[in-house]
Design a protein around this motif. Structure first.
Motif, short mmCIF file in Angstrom:
data_model
loop_
_atom_site.label_atom_id
_atom_site.label_comp_id
_atom_site.label_asym_id
_atom_site.label_seq_id
_atom_site.Cartn_x
_atom_site.Cartn_y
_atom_site.Cartn_z
N UNK A 76 0.71 -1.12 -0.05
CA UNK A 76 -0.07 -0.04 -0.11
C UNK A 76 0.77 1.24 0.06
N UNK A 77 2.10 1.36 0.67
CA UNK A 77 2.91 2.43 0.84
C UNK A 77 3.69 2.39 -0.53
N UNK A 78 3.88 1.37 -1.35
CA UNK A 78 4.40 1.49 -2.60
C UNK A 78 3.42 2.32 -3.51
N UNK A 79 2.27 1.84 -3.46
CA UNK A 79 1.06 2.39 -4.22
C UNK A 79 0.82 3.82 -4.21
N UNK A 80 1.14 4.33 -2.98
CA UNK A 80 0.89 5.53 -2.48
C UNK A 80 1.98 6.48 -2.90
N UNK A 81 3.16 5.84 -2.79
CA UNK A 81 4.60 6.65 -3.18
C UNK A 81 4.57 6.87 -4.74
N UNK A 82 4.22 5.77 -5.25
CA UNK A 82 4.11 5.69 -6.84
C UNK A 82 3.09 6.62 -7.42
N UNK A 109 18.50 -1.36 -4.05
CA UNK A 109 18.29 -0.02 -3.65
C UNK A 109 16.92 0.17 -3.18
N UNK A 110 15.88 -0.45 -4.09
CA UNK A 110 14.69 -0.45 -3.62
C UNK A 110 14.14 -0.87 -2.43
N UNK A 111 14.63 -1.92 -2.28
CA UNK A 111 14.58 -2.57 -0.64
C UNK A 111 14.88 -1.37 0.31
N UNK A 112 16.09 -0.88 0.27
CA UNK A 112 16.51 0.38 1.32
C UNK A 112 15.54 1.24 1.40
N UNK A 113 14.91 1.59 0.18
CA UNK A 113 14.02 2.89 0.11
C UNK A 113 12.61 2.32 0.61
N UNK A 114 12.46 1.20 0.51
CA UNK A 114 11.12 0.64 1.07
C UNK A 114 11.23 0.50 2.70
N UNK A 115 12.29 0.15 3.08
CA UNK A 115 12.57 0.51 4.66
C UNK A 115 12.32 1.75 5.09
N UNK A 116 13.17 2.58 4.36
CA UNK A 116 12.79 3.94 4.67
C UNK A 116 11.44 4.60 4.80
N UNK A 117 10.77 4.26 3.81
CA UNK A 117 9.28 4.59 3.50
C UNK A 117 8.46 4.11 4.71
N UNK A 118 8.55 2.78 5.23
CA UNK A 118 7.92 2.22 6.05
C UNK A 118 8.14 2.65 7.39
N UNK A 124 5.89 9.18 11.66
CA UNK A 124 5.20 10.52 11.32
C UNK A 124 3.71 10.35 11.11
N UNK A 125 3.10 10.94 12.02
CA UNK A 125 1.55 10.83 12.15
C UNK A 125 1.04 11.23 10.98
N UNK A 126 1.49 12.47 10.45
CA UNK A 126 1.01 13.12 9.28
C UNK A 126 1.03 12.31 8.05
N UNK A 127 2.32 11.60 7.93
CA UNK A 127 2.24 10.70 6.67
C UNK A 127 1.55 9.28 6.73
N UNK A 128 1.22 8.84 8.09
CA UNK A 128 0.42 7.99 8.32
C UNK A 128 -0.87 8.38 7.83
N UNK A 134 -5.44 8.07 1.72
CA UNK A 134 -5.33 7.41 0.15
C UNK A 134 -5.73 5.93 0.09
N UNK A 135 -5.58 5.16 1.03
CA UNK A 135 -6.07 3.73 0.94
C UNK A 135 -7.37 3.39 0.42
N UNK A 136 -8.26 4.06 0.95
CA UNK A 136 -9.74 3.84 0.66
C UNK A 136 -9.95 3.87 -0.82
N UNK A 137 -9.44 5.08 -1.74
CA UNK A 137 -9.81 5.23 -3.05
C UNK A 137 -8.85 4.27 -3.78
N UNK A 138 -7.54 3.98 -3.35
CA UNK A 138 -6.82 2.71 -3.94
C UNK A 138 -7.31 1.56 -3.86
N UNK A 139 -7.95 1.19 -2.88
CA UNK A 139 -8.42 -0.15 -2.93
C UNK A 139 -9.86 -0.37 -3.38
#
Length: 188
Positions: A76-82, A109-118, A124-128, A134-139
């Motif tokens: 879901x985070x990947x979908x959001x960031x993309x 390199x992407x695995x490292x970024x994924x870890x940072x995004x998580x 960060x409560x604002x990012x969460x 985002x999740x509602x419309x995404x799903x």
């Protein structure tokens, strides 16, 4: 008509800056090589009939290759960031633009970024909040106005349960009470 002004040294400086900016916009050999890497990586997962999109089975393979559980928040985070519009679909444009913006050309390199995004989302409560909204419309599908209860429960497990322990009790309540609500709504 106002008189024309003479070219000053500042005009020459502006012209020089414009030329430098235009030169920077031209892709270098390294940028072309990185674009080729990103494109080849994308094509590993792209649809056989439409090479401009990664479909759900391609996303499943991508996350499997990255060692990411589909039952985690990471997809879901990947979908959001993309900036993906629909769960399970990634366009080539979204892929290339995002990978370029984060300077990623390899799965490692992407695995490292994924870890940072998580970490960012968990700390960060604002990012969460942005991810959660985002999740509602995404799903849900574009034709739906609401989400199926089973899907909402699954997402609450994924997104909320580890942070808010009370969610387990809420989910149990929903699972017990929803059949009653559905029957009552159907009877009227």
């Amino acid at each position: 008509m106002p008189p024309k002004r003479k070219a000053s040294t500042s005009d020459a400086t502006l012209l020089t800056r414009k030329l430098k900016i235009q030169k920077k916009k031209k892709p270098t050999a390294q940028q072309k090589a990185e674009l080729d890497k990103r494109t080849k990586w994308f094509q590993q997962y792209a649809d056989k009939d439409d090479s401009s999109i990664i479909p759900p089975d391609g996303c499943q393979k991508l996350f499997g290759d990255l060692g990411v559980s589909l039952e985690s928040a990471t997809p879901i985070i990947v979908g959001w960031k993309l900036g993906a519009a629909t769960m399970g679909y990634i366009t080539k444009e979204q892929w290339i633009n995002t990978m370029e913006s984060i300077s990623v050309t390899t799965p490692t390199d992407f695995k490292k970024v994924l870890h940072d995004w998580e970490l960012q989302v968990s700390q960060d409560s604002l990012q969460f909040k942005q991810l959660y909204l985002f999740t509602f419309n995404y799903v849900k599908s574009a034709s739906q106005k609401s989400m199926e209860v089973e899907m909402a429960i699954a997402l609450w497990h994924i997104l909320l349960e580890h942070t808010y322990p009370i969610v387990k009790s809420f989910i149990q309540f929903i699972q017990v009470r929803i059949p009653d609500f559905a029957i009552a709504a159907y009877a009227h």
